[in-house]
Write an enzyme that holds these catalytic residues in place. Structure first.
Site, PDB file in Angstrom:
ATOM      1  N   LYS A 107     -37.936 -17.730  13.454  1.00 30.22           N
ATOM      2  CA  LYS A 107     -36.476 -17.719  13.533  1.00 30.22           C
ATOM      3  C   LYS A 107     -35.968 -18.262  12.210  1.00 30.22           C
ATOM      4  CE  LYS A 107     -32.491 -19.683  15.877  1.00 30.22           C
ATOM      5  NZ  LYS A 107     -32.045 -20.783  16.751  1.00 30.22           N
ATOM      6  N   GLY A 168     -23.102 -27.796  18.528  1.00 31.55           N
ATOM      7  CA  GLY A 168     -22.640 -29.084  19.016  1.00 31.55           C
ATOM      8  C   GLY A 168     -21.182 -29.128  19.445  1.00 31.55           C
TER       9      GLY A 168
END
Length: 186
Positions: A107, A168
């Site tokens: 990734k 977040g």
């Protein structure tokens, strides 16, 4: 529907998908960051995850053992290049992961923006091109932009992993409409 097997593998079913030449029955990709190794192993076994991500730069857990010991045989590792700020850094981290025995899946995360943690799409395309040419199965994390997604596919990405919301932010899927376009077009 899939049948869970004690080893963490999932019995084949009609609902499978293929990535990088491998067939998977589970769509659950387990992130291993910040979890104790026993929790990772239990999550893989209990949930039937067939892909586990790991941040190569954060692999030193200060615990007995290694993340590689906690992931059962047959589960595909998906190391990420978290912490990379340039394409060259991402490539270096991916090569290190391969040498550590994590395989060819990666990734790609290239993030220069420390405040919002938004992916750098241009550097991500560069890293994808370099890694795909070396035989990696590249899954780039990108800001959802149709033209960039097309460039990533042209560069050799096996799939694209678009940002759903700022990391977040706890805001849910805020880029839904852009992701829908990528699904339709890519």
């Amino acid at each position: 529907m899939t049948e869970h097997i004690a080893s963490g593998a999932v019995a084949p079913s009609a609902d499978t998908w293929t990535l990088g030449g491998k067939e998977f029955a589970s769509r659950f990709i387990l992130g291993s960051g910040k979890f104790r190794l026993d929790v990772v192993r239990a999550a893989v076994e209990d949930a039937g995850a067939q892909i586990v991500t790991l941040a190569v730069r954060r692999a030193n857990t200060n615990q007995e053992g290694s993340i590689l010991d906690a992931v059962p045989e047959g589960v595909t590792l998906l190391p990420n290049t978290s912490g990379a700020r340039t394409a060259e850094e991402a490539v270096r981290i991916a090569r290190l992961a391969r040498e550590l025995g994590c395989g060819d899946f990666v990734k790609v995360e290239v993030i220069r923006d420390a405040r919002y943690l938004l992916p750098d799409n241009a550097e991500t395309v560069r890293a994808t091109d370099m890694l795909a040419s070396e035989g990696f199965t590249v899954l780039p994390y990108m800001y959802p932009d149709l033209n960039v997604a097309r460039d990533l596919v042209s560069a050799g990405a096996a799939a694209v992993m678009p940002l759903g919301a700022p990391i977040g932010s706890n805001r849910g899927l805020v880029t839904r409409d852009f992701i829908r376009i990528l699904i339709e077009e890519i």
